[in-house]
Design a protein around this motif. Structure first.
Motif, PDB file in Angstrom:
ATOM      1  N   ASP A 186       0.958  -1.064  -0.019  1.00  0.00           N
ATOM      2  CA  ASP A 186      -0.046   0.072   0.047  1.00  0.00           C
ATOM      3  C   ASP A 186       0.762   1.272   0.036  1.00  0.00           C
ATOM      4  O   ASP A 186       1.688   1.295   0.824  1.00  0.00           O
ATOM      5  CB  ASP A 186      -0.780  -0.120   1.356  1.00  0.00           C
ATOM      6  CG  ASP A 186      -1.959   1.216   1.306  1.00  0.00           C
ATOM      7  OD1 ASP A 186      -2.501   1.464   0.238  1.00  0.00           O
ATOM      8  OD2 ASP A 186      -1.740   1.726   2.149  1.00  0.00           O
ATOM      9  N   LYS A 188       8.851   4.420   1.947  1.00  0.00           N
ATOM     10  CA  LYS A 188       7.354   4.908   2.512  1.00  0.00           C
ATOM     11  C   LYS A 188       6.302   3.758   2.163  1.00  0.00           C
ATOM     12  O   LYS A 188       6.423   3.336   0.990  1.00  0.00           O
ATOM     13  CB  LYS A 188       6.937   6.124   1.866  1.00  0.00           C
ATOM     14  CG  LYS A 188       5.611   6.863   2.439  1.00  0.00           C
ATOM     15  CD  LYS A 188       5.362   8.043   1.968  1.00  0.00           C
ATOM     16  CE  LYS A 188       4.046   8.597   2.429  1.00  0.00           C
ATOM     17  NZ  LYS A 188       3.518   9.863   1.935  1.00  0.00           N
ATOM     18  N   GLY A 189       5.189   3.443   2.750  1.00  0.00           N
ATOM     19  CA  GLY A 189       4.346   2.674   2.484  1.00  0.00           C
ATOM     20  C   GLY A 189       4.415   1.349   3.438  1.00  0.00           C
ATOM     21  O   GLY A 189       5.142   1.227   4.322  1.00  0.00           O
ATOM     22  N   SER A 190       3.306   0.465   3.207  1.00  0.00           N
ATOM     23  CA  SER A 190       3.390  -0.792   4.199  1.00  0.00           C
ATOM     24  C   SER A 190       3.227  -1.908   3.304  1.00  0.00           C
ATOM     25  O   SER A 190       2.508  -2.101   2.060  1.00  0.00           O
ATOM     26  CB  SER A 190       2.223  -0.502   5.008  1.00  0.00           C
ATOM     27  OG  SER A 190       1.049  -0.279   4.482  1.00  0.00           O
ATOM     28  N   ARG A 191       3.650  -3.012   4.066  1.00  0.00           N
ATOM     29  CA  ARG A 191       3.299  -4.308   3.593  1.00  0.00           C
ATOM     30  C   ARG A 191       2.492  -5.267   4.472  1.00  0.00           C
ATOM     31  O   ARG A 191       2.804  -5.020   5.708  1.00  0.00           O
ATOM     32  CB  ARG A 191       4.620  -5.191   3.123  1.00  0.00           C
ATOM     33  CG  ARG A 191       4.400  -6.769   2.929  1.00  0.00           C
ATOM     34  CD  ARG A 191       5.834  -7.306   2.632  1.00  0.00           C
ATOM     35  NE  ARG A 191       5.602  -8.722   2.586  1.00  0.00           N
ATOM     36  CZ  ARG A 191       5.604  -9.830   3.316  1.00  0.00           C
ATOM     37  NH1 ARG A 191       5.670  -9.287   4.781  1.00  0.00           N
ATOM     38  NH2 ARG A 191       5.558 -10.880   3.034  1.00  0.00           N
ATOM     39  N   PHE A 192       1.201  -5.627   4.006  1.00  0.00           N
ATOM     40  CA  PHE A 192       0.659  -6.366   4.994  1.00  0.00           C
ATOM     41  C   PHE A 192       0.085  -7.683   4.548  1.00  0.00           C
ATOM     42  O   PHE A 192      -0.158  -7.999   3.234  1.00  0.00           O
ATOM     43  CB  PHE A 192      -0.628  -5.429   5.315  1.00  0.00           C
ATOM     44  CG  PHE A 192      -1.484  -5.177   4.195  1.00  0.00           C
ATOM     45  CD1 PHE A 192      -1.103  -3.911   3.437  1.00  0.00           C
ATOM     46  CD2 PHE A 192      -2.665  -5.759   3.662  1.00  0.00           C
ATOM     47  CE1 PHE A 192      -2.026  -3.943   2.255  1.00  0.00           C
ATOM     48  CE2 PHE A 192      -3.363  -5.429   2.732  1.00  0.00           C
ATOM     49  CZ  PHE A 192      -3.056  -4.444   1.906  1.00  0.00           C
ATOM     50  N   GLU A 251      12.587  -3.225   2.065  1.00  0.00           N
ATOM     51  CA  GLU A 251      11.835  -2.427   2.808  1.00  0.00           C
ATOM     52  C   GLU A 251      11.777  -1.028   2.091  1.00  0.00           C
ATOM     53  O   GLU A 251      12.509  -0.500   1.437  1.00  0.00           O
ATOM     54  CB  GLU A 251      12.529  -1.904   4.147  1.00  0.00           C
ATOM     55  CG  GLU A 251      12.497  -2.866   4.968  1.00  0.00           C
ATOM     56  CD  GLU A 251      11.049  -3.218   5.566  1.00  0.00           C
ATOM     57  OE1 GLU A 251      10.383  -2.349   5.593  1.00  0.00           O
ATOM     58  OE2 GLU A 251      10.852  -4.553   5.723  1.00  0.00           O
ATOM     59  N   ILE A 270       3.393   2.253  -2.024  1.00  0.00           N
ATOM     60  CA  ILE A 270       4.729   2.049  -2.041  1.00  0.00           C
ATOM     61  C   ILE A 270       5.526   3.384  -2.590  1.00  0.00           C
ATOM     62  O   ILE A 270       5.227   3.467  -3.831  1.00  0.00           O
ATOM     63  CB  ILE A 270       5.089   0.786  -2.480  1.00  0.00           C
ATOM     64  CG1 ILE A 270       4.431  -0.337  -1.672  1.00  0.00           C
ATOM     65  CG2 ILE A 270       6.600   0.535  -2.580  1.00  0.00           C
ATOM     66  CD1 ILE A 270       4.932  -0.348  -0.045  1.00  0.00           C
TER      67      ILE A 270
END
Length: 204
Positions: A3, A53-57, A50, A5
């Motif tokens: 999300d 900025k942003g996230s992994r889920f 990594e 990224i």
């Protein structure tokens, strides 16, 4: 899965708000020109890189397996040791041995003397054996003969796993994918049809 990224390499933005989502059992391919970031997006999804900025889920309890373009077997004595290392702790090993045998290996091969095709077969056995919820496959058909490619197509069609594919094998992508994600200027655009429909959609 991914999300918003953002990722920059060498001062050049590679992703600027890219997103990647995949539903249970969905078969998706990544499309884009060379250098657009297809393999990098796979590594982000696998948690190997990594983002800035942003996230992994992942949904709780979901399992993921990633097939690299260049699998490294150098620290293992046999192909079985390599495959077994990727199995969950509760696995008794029969799934790994079954996967090895189905891919034409014995498990006793010394990785130092494997051909490119044998390395790819061992790597496929390692990622397929645990029956993960999500398979991330980067160039899975490299070095495989036509019989092995057809076997892999059949396995992926039958698999309940969600699959994300990167490949230069157009026929393979057309046969497996049910949706296409186009990496374009740092963003991901989704088309709900197979790779066979990609170029007409992209041009439109």
């Amino acid at each position: 899965m991914l999300d918003n990224i953002h990722l920059t390499f060498g001062g050049t933005p590679l992703f600027v708000g890219a997103e990647l989502s995949i539903s249970a059992g969905e078969k998706v391919c990544l499309a884009g020109r060379n250098g657009s970031g297809k393999s990098t997006l796979m590594k982000l999804a696998a948690g190997l890189i990594e983002p800035d900025k942003g996230s992994r889920f992942l949904q709780p309890g979901q399992t993921t397996r990633y097939l690299s373009q260049e699998p490294d077997l150098s620290s293992f004595k046999t192909t079985w040791d390599y495959v077994a290392d990727g199995l969950p702790p509760c696995d008794e090993g029969w799934t790994g041995q079954q996967a090895i045998e189905r891919l034409g290996l014995s498990g006793q091969e010394d990785p130092r003397y494997l051909s490119g095709g044998e390395i790819r077969r061992a790597a496929l056995a390692r990622v397929l054996a645990p029956n993960p919820d999500i398979l991330l496959l980067d160039e899975p058909t490299n070095h495989l003969d036509i019989n092995a490619i057809e076997w892999l197509e059949d396995e992926l069609r039958k698999s309940s796993a969600a699959v994300v594919l990167v490949s230069h094998d157009r026929r393979f992508l057309e046969n497996i994918s049910k949706a296409t994600i186009w990496i374009d200027r740092g963003n991901c655009r989704r088309h709900g049809k197979s790779f066979g429909h990609f170029e007409a959609w992209r041009d439109q």
